[in-house]
Design a protein around this motif. Structure first.
Motif, PDB file in Angstrom:
ATOM      1  N   ARG A 187      61.545 -90.184 -31.293  1.00  0.00           N
ATOM      2  CA  ARG A 187      62.482 -89.450 -30.445  1.00  0.00           C
ATOM      3  C   ARG A 187      62.968 -88.184 -31.140  1.00  0.00           C
ATOM      4  O   ARG A 187      63.357 -88.206 -32.303  1.00  0.00           O
ATOM      5  N   ASN A 188      62.923 -87.089 -30.392  1.00  0.00           N
ATOM      6  CA  ASN A 188      63.411 -85.781 -30.849  1.00  0.00           C
ATOM      7  C   ASN A 188      62.643 -85.232 -32.053  1.00  0.00           C
ATOM      8  O   ASN A 188      63.116 -84.320 -32.729  1.00  0.00           O
ATOM      9  N   VAL A 189      61.461 -85.785 -32.312  1.00  0.00           N
ATOM     10  CA  VAL A 189      60.629 -85.337 -33.429  1.00  0.00           C
ATOM     11  C   VAL A 189      59.419 -84.607 -32.863  1.00  0.00           C
ATOM     12  O   VAL A 189      58.801 -85.081 -31.902  1.00  0.00           O
ATOM     13  N   PRO A 190      59.064 -83.438 -33.428  1.00  0.00           N
ATOM     14  CA  PRO A 190      57.914 -82.706 -32.893  1.00  0.00           C
ATOM     15  C   PRO A 190      56.607 -83.474 -33.038  1.00  0.00           C
ATOM     16  O   PRO A 190      56.411 -84.225 -33.997  1.00  0.00           O
ATOM     17  N   ALA A 191      55.733 -83.279 -32.082  1.00  0.00           N
ATOM     18  CA  ALA A 191      54.403 -83.885 -32.093  1.00  0.00           C
ATOM     19  C   ALA A 191      53.422 -82.861 -31.533  1.00  0.00           C
ATOM     20  O   ALA A 191      53.750 -82.101 -30.619  1.00  0.00           O
ATOM     21  N   ILE A 192      52.222 -82.851 -32.096  1.00  0.00           N
ATOM     22  CA  ILE A 192      51.192 -81.905 -31.688  1.00  0.00           C
ATOM     23  C   ILE A 192      49.976 -82.697 -31.234  1.00  0.00           C
ATOM     24  O   ILE A 192      49.499 -83.581 -31.950  1.00  0.00           O
ATOM     25  N   VAL A 193      49.464 -82.372 -30.056  1.00  0.00           N
ATOM     26  CA  VAL A 193      48.290 -83.055 -29.509  1.00  0.00           C
ATOM     27  C   VAL A 193      47.149 -82.051 -29.408  1.00  0.00           C
ATOM     28  O   VAL A 193      47.244 -81.050 -28.692  1.00  0.00           O
ATOM     29  N   ARG A 203      50.843 -88.882 -22.337  1.00  0.00           N
ATOM     30  CA  ARG A 203      51.935 -88.068 -21.794  1.00  0.00           C
ATOM     31  C   ARG A 203      53.113 -88.947 -21.370  1.00  0.00           C
ATOM     32  O   ARG A 203      54.276 -88.584 -21.595  1.00  0.00           O
ATOM     33  N   ILE A 204      52.808 -90.083 -20.783  1.00  0.00           N
ATOM     34  CA  ILE A 204      53.875 -90.999 -20.370  1.00  0.00           C
ATOM     35  C   ILE A 204      54.644 -91.509 -21.591  1.00  0.00           C
ATOM     36  O   ILE A 204      55.886 -91.546 -21.597  1.00  0.00           O
ATOM     37  N   CYS A 205      53.901 -91.888 -22.644  1.00  0.00           N
ATOM     38  CA  CYS A 205      54.553 -92.366 -23.869  1.00  0.00           C
ATOM     39  C   CYS A 205      55.409 -91.278 -24.497  1.00  0.00           C
ATOM     40  O   CYS A 205      56.487 -91.559 -25.038  1.00  0.00           O
ATOM     41  N   ALA A 206      54.925 -90.041 -24.434  1.00  0.00           N
ATOM     42  CA  ALA A 206      55.701 -88.927 -24.979  1.00  0.00           C
ATOM     43  C   ALA A 206      57.031 -88.792 -24.247  1.00  0.00           C
ATOM     44  O   ALA A 206      58.085 -88.599 -24.868  1.00  0.00           O
ATOM     45  N   GLU A 207      56.989 -88.908 -22.920  1.00  0.00           N
ATOM     46  CA  GLU A 207      58.224 -88.812 -22.132  1.00  0.00           C
ATOM     47  C   GLU A 207      59.149 -89.985 -22.409  1.00  0.00           C
ATOM     48  O   GLU A 207      60.368 -89.815 -22.560  1.00  0.00           O
ATOM     49  N   GLU A 208      58.580 -91.184 -22.484  1.00  0.00           N
ATOM     50  CA  GLU A 208      59.400 -92.369 -22.725  1.00  0.00           C
ATOM     51  C   GLU A 208      60.027 -92.343 -24.110  1.00  0.00           C
ATOM     52  O   GLU A 208      61.168 -92.776 -24.291  1.00  0.00           O
ATOM     53  N   THR A 209      59.290 -91.842 -25.082  1.00  0.00           N
ATOM     54  CA  THR A 209      59.787 -91.796 -26.452  1.00  0.00           C
ATOM     55  C   THR A 209      60.808 -90.686 -26.641  1.00  0.00           C
ATOM     56  O   THR A 209      61.735 -90.816 -27.445  1.00  0.00           O
ATOM     57  N   GLY A 210      60.630 -89.594 -25.919  1.00  0.00           N
ATOM     58  CA  GLY A 210      61.502 -88.442 -26.111  1.00  0.00           C
ATOM     59  C   GLY A 210      61.038 -87.554 -27.246  1.00  0.00           C
ATOM     60  O   GLY A 210      61.828 -86.792 -27.817  1.00  0.00           O
ATOM     61  N   ALA A 211      59.740 -87.641 -27.586  1.00  0.00           N
ATOM     62  CA  ALA A 211      59.190 -86.764 -28.619  1.00  0.00           C
ATOM     63  C   ALA A 211      59.042 -85.352 -28.058  1.00  0.00           C
ATOM     64  O   ALA A 211      58.891 -85.137 -26.857  1.00  0.00           O
TER      65      ALA A 211
END
Length: 267
Positions: A187-193, A203-211
């Motif tokens: 959560r709130n941590v940058p991630a690069i795909v 994408r769903i996991c990214a939204e759920e996690t808040g990354a």
């Protein structure tokens, strides 16, 4: 149960645990807490993906070393020698350092059984803790969510690509595999795909996690030209970059992903 050589330690580890691959964070996390009760985490980048992880780690290591940072790099598998898995400033660590780490792990693990890879991950983290690193680069061995390196909360997550791999453990579709690899998001941590067509599950996991996720071809791009290539991000243009030494279109994606990661770390 100390041994006299790295070879002896590794042979013992291969027979210690009933499964060669045993995903999960409970056992390895328990031992790590005992091993490093006052853990002082350096800046951590965690790299997952089906292909491209090695290239991305190599790019990151080279860039951070060129800037004068002290860098620890953990990768797998090795090519010639086990020591290649654990590097300080680009050089594999010694047998003695690894054996000493194994001895400390064995002393605190009590009756907890560890796999070969879990021993390796714990040894890398234990050795890195001794060197006052600026940055540690942790390559995921398999998947992401339940891989041993995921006991460390990353400061930036990278997912290079998502293909069909290790279906016995990760599932047999890109959707299921993408969900597992997205397990390194925080959560709130940058991630690069760096996958140009990431599965919807990621994408769903990214939204759920808040990354805070940036996607290639959406949030950053690259364009090749006769003299090299350009990297284009939000309000940032880096022009006339030299072509990667490693050949192939995918290496431009990997290099672009690395620039996006370093840019995110500077923000």
């Amino acid at each position: 149960m100390p041994f006299n050589s790295l070879k002896d330690w590794l042979q013992w580890q291969e027979s210690l645990h009933p499964r060669v691959i045993d995903l999960g964070l409970q056992r390895v996390g328990q031992v790590f807490s005992a091993l490093q009760p006052k853990y002082n985490k350096p800046v951590t980048l965690t790299i997952a993906g089906t292909n491209g992880k090695g290239s991305v780690v190599a790019f990151l290591e080279s860039i951070y070393l060129a800037q004068g940072y002290k860098v620890g790099t953990y990768t797998s598998p090795h090519i010639l020698k086990y020591n290649e898995r654990i590097k300080i400033n680009g050089s594999p660590v010694s047998d003695d350092l690894i054996c000493s780490a194994f001895e400390r792990i064995d002393a605190v693990r009590s009756d907890v059984s560890l796999s070969y890879f879990e021993f390796s991950t714990l040894a890398a983290l234990d050795i890195f803790a001794q060197f006052d690193l600026d940055v540690q680069l942790l390559e995921v061995g398999l998947g992401g969510r339940l891989d041993a390196v995921n006991i460390i909360d990353t400061d930036l997550a990278i997912i290079t690509s998502i293909g069909i791999d290790h279906t016995e453990w990760l599932g047999d579709t890109r959707e299921s595999i993408g969900r597992e690899k997205a397990g390194i998001f925080r959560r709130n941590v940058p991630a690069i795909v760096g996958d140009p067509v990431p599965p919807l599950s990621l994408r769903i996991c990214a939204e759920e996690t808040g990354a805070k996720v940036s996607y290639i071809n959406q949030d950053f791009h690259f364009e090749k030209h006769p003299d090299g290539w350009n990297w284009i991000g939000e309000q940032v243009l880096i022009s006339n970059l030299p072509s990667p030494n490693l050949k192939g279109e995918h290496q431009y994606r990997n290099a672009a992903t690395v620039i996006a990661a370093i840019t995110a770390m500077q923000n």
